[in-house]
Design a protein around this motif. Sequence first.
Motif, PDB file in Angstrom:
ATOM      1  N   MET A 284     -21.803-149.414  -0.053  1.00  0.00           N
ATOM      2  CA  MET A 284     -21.004-148.563   0.784  1.00  0.00           C
ATOM      3  C   MET A 284     -20.155-149.412   1.726  1.00  0.00           C
ATOM      4  SD  MET A 284     -21.990-145.021   2.637  1.00  0.00           S
ATOM      5  CE  MET A 284     -23.343-145.604   3.564  1.00  0.00           C
ATOM      6  N   LYS A 285     -20.674-150.597   2.135  1.00  0.00           N
ATOM      7  CA  LYS A 285     -19.892-151.450   3.012  1.00  0.00           C
ATOM      8  C   LYS A 285     -18.569-151.827   2.359  1.00  0.00           C
ATOM      9  CE  LYS A 285     -23.685-153.425   5.608  1.00  0.00           C
ATOM     10  NZ  LYS A 285     -24.435-154.623   5.907  1.00  0.00           N
ATOM     11  N   SER A 286     -18.590-152.087   1.049  1.00  0.00           N
ATOM     12  CA  SER A 286     -17.343-152.458   0.381  1.00  0.00           C
ATOM     13  C   SER A 286     -16.387-151.271   0.340  1.00  0.00           C
ATOM     14  CB  SER A 286     -17.611-152.985  -1.025  1.00  0.00           C
ATOM     15  OG  SER A 286     -18.204-151.994  -1.824  1.00  0.00           O
ATOM     16  N   LEU A 287     -16.916-150.068   0.250  1.00  0.00           N
ATOM     17  CA  LEU A 287     -16.062-148.877   0.288  1.00  0.00           C
ATOM     18  C   LEU A 287     -15.387-148.778   1.645  1.00  0.00           C
ATOM     19  CD1 LEU A 287     -15.067-146.264  -1.029  1.00  0.00           C
ATOM     20  CD2 LEU A 287     -17.118-145.143  -0.150  1.00  0.00           C
ATOM     21  N   PHE A 288     -16.148-149.041   2.729  1.00  0.00           N
ATOM     22  CA  PHE A 288     -15.562-149.004   4.063  1.00  0.00           C
ATOM     23  C   PHE A 288     -14.518-150.096   4.219  1.00  0.00           C
ATOM     24  CE2 PHE A 288     -18.074-145.669   4.880  1.00  0.00           C
ATOM     25  CZ  PHE A 288     -19.328-145.841   5.442  1.00  0.00           C
ATOM     26  N   ARG A 289     -14.809-151.303   3.696  1.00  0.00           N
ATOM     27  CA  ARG A 289     -13.824-152.383   3.777  1.00  0.00           C
ATOM     28  C   ARG A 289     -12.569-152.007   3.009  1.00  0.00           C
ATOM     29  NH1 ARG A 289     -18.224-155.897   3.853  1.00  0.00           N
ATOM     30  NH2 ARG A 289     -18.373-155.924   1.608  1.00  0.00           N
ATOM     31  N   HIS A 290     -12.739-151.392   1.824  1.00  0.00           N
ATOM     32  CA  HIS A 290     -11.596-150.977   1.022  1.00  0.00           C
ATOM     33  C   HIS A 290     -10.709-150.008   1.800  1.00  0.00           C
ATOM     34  CE1 HIS A 290      -9.108-149.391  -2.160  1.00  0.00           C
ATOM     35  NE2 HIS A 290      -9.492-148.183  -1.802  1.00  0.00           N
ATOM     36  N   LEU A 291     -11.355-149.156   2.574  1.00  0.00           N
ATOM     37  CA  LEU A 291     -10.597-148.172   3.341  1.00  0.00           C
ATOM     38  C   LEU A 291     -10.079-148.755   4.651  1.00  0.00           C
ATOM     39  CD1 LEU A 291     -12.883-145.084   2.793  1.00  0.00           C
ATOM     40  CD2 LEU A 291     -10.675-145.532   1.735  1.00  0.00           C
ATOM     41  N   GLY A 292     -10.395-150.045   4.887  1.00  0.00           N
ATOM     42  CA  GLY A 292      -9.918-150.698   6.100  1.00  0.00           C
ATOM     43  C   GLY A 292     -10.710-150.293   7.326  1.00  0.00           C
ATOM     44  N   LEU A 293     -11.957-149.916   7.128  1.00  0.00           N
ATOM     45  CA  LEU A 293     -12.774-149.449   8.232  1.00  0.00           C
ATOM     46  C   LEU A 293     -13.883-150.443   8.502  1.00  0.00           C
ATOM     47  CD1 LEU A 293     -13.162-145.781   7.056  1.00  0.00           C
ATOM     48  CD2 LEU A 293     -11.597-146.634   8.769  1.00  0.00           C
ATOM     49  N   GLY A 294     -14.158-150.660   9.763  1.00  0.00           N
ATOM     50  CA  GLY A 294     -15.305-151.461  10.140  1.00  0.00           C
ATOM     51  C   GLY A 294     -16.530-150.577  10.207  1.00  0.00           C
TER      52      GLY A 294
ATOM     53  N   THR B 239     -14.965-145.092  -6.180  1.00  0.00           N
ATOM     54  CA  THR B 239     -16.067-144.530  -5.402  1.00  0.00           C
ATOM     55  C   THR B 239     -17.337-144.447  -6.240  1.00  0.00           C
ATOM     56  OG1 THR B 239     -14.497-143.282  -4.053  1.00  0.00           O
ATOM     57  CG2 THR B 239     -16.787-142.547  -4.000  1.00  0.00           C
ATOM     58  N   MET B 240     -17.208-144.034  -7.497  1.00  0.00           N
ATOM     59  CA  MET B 240     -18.368-143.977  -8.390  1.00  0.00           C
ATOM     60  C   MET B 240     -18.989-145.366  -8.556  1.00  0.00           C
ATOM     61  SD  MET B 240     -19.090-140.887  -9.322  1.00  0.00           S
ATOM     62  CE  MET B 240     -20.225-141.230 -10.669  1.00  0.00           C
ATOM     63  N   ALA B 241     -18.158-146.384  -8.647  1.00  0.00           N
ATOM     64  CA  ALA B 241     -18.648-147.757  -8.836  1.00  0.00           C
ATOM     65  C   ALA B 241     -19.285-148.318  -7.562  1.00  0.00           C
ATOM     66  CB  ALA B 241     -17.504-148.662  -9.293  1.00  0.00           C
ATOM     67  N   GLU B 242     -18.785-147.917  -6.411  1.00  0.00           N
ATOM     68  CA  GLU B 242     -19.231-148.508  -5.154  1.00  0.00           C
ATOM     69  C   GLU B 242     -20.412-147.811  -4.506  1.00  0.00           C
ATOM     70  OE1 GLU B 242     -15.773-148.890  -2.690  1.00  0.00           O
ATOM     71  OE2 GLU B 242     -15.002-150.548  -3.884  1.00  0.00           O
ATOM     72  N   VAL B 243     -20.570-146.530  -4.728  1.00  0.00           N
ATOM     73  CA  VAL B 243     -21.670-145.802  -4.086  1.00  0.00           C
ATOM     74  C   VAL B 243     -22.948-146.016  -4.898  1.00  0.00           C
ATOM     75  CG1 VAL B 243     -22.550-143.531  -3.432  1.00  0.00           C
ATOM     76  CG2 VAL B 243     -20.150-144.104  -3.022  1.00  0.00           C
ATOM     77  N   LYS B 244     -23.885-146.700  -4.289  1.00  0.00           N
ATOM     78  CA  LYS B 244     -25.162-147.010  -4.938  1.00  0.00           C
ATOM     79  C   LYS B 244     -26.284-146.306  -4.181  1.00  0.00           C
ATOM     80  CE  LYS B 244     -23.148-149.877  -7.735  1.00  0.00           C
ATOM     81  NZ  LYS B 244     -22.600-149.306  -8.921  1.00  0.00           N
ATOM     82  N   VAL B 245     -26.753-145.215  -4.742  1.00  0.00           N
ATOM     83  CA  VAL B 245     -27.846-144.461  -4.141  1.00  0.00           C
ATOM     84  C   VAL B 245     -28.908-144.184  -5.199  1.00  0.00           C
ATOM     85  CG1 VAL B 245     -26.424-143.366  -2.357  1.00  0.00           C
ATOM     86  CG2 VAL B 245     -26.683-142.248  -4.565  1.00  0.00           C
TER      87      VAL B 245
END
Length: 162
Positions: free
Chosen positions: A1-11, A85-91
């Motif tokens: 999920m951290k990489s998803l936030f980085r992709h969106l430019g969010l800390g 999103t499917m690739a990055e969300v690991k739950v």
Amino acid sequence: MKSLFRHLGLGLCATTISVAVSPAAAAEDHSIYYGSRAGMHLTTVSKTGIGTANAVIIVEHTPKDAKAFCVEYAMDNSMACVKRTMAEVKVGDRVTGNCRKRTWTDMYGQAYAFEGPRQSDDIMADYAVRDLKSGEILDGSSASGYDVALTVFQQLCPGIAK
């Protein structure tokens, strides 16, 4: 999920995380959320033992769930966003609870304990939810994961945290 936030430019600091769902709203719509942003929800596949010592909700992160995140939060209606999103969300595929002991494990494998109404004015939460790994009480902020954790408990063990 951290990489998803980085992709969106969010800390990941508390000032950039906004609450998209309240525990009350989540309890009413029976959704299992994996994060606090709009569209960060999972599809419920099945429920067994709800309200017991062996409560289990089987969940799945589907393309429809990913699309909801892309449209509602990322404002991106593209198939590329859904695939990313499917690739990055690991739950995990389930959340589990022991309603007698008031403990549960979320979709990341993180364990919590519900300790009832909060005992301190130092936190902005209605209830004391303890992270069993760190031993700390979640402070009620979205950065602490309070809303997501409490919502999972409410779905597994309805009627305890209202």
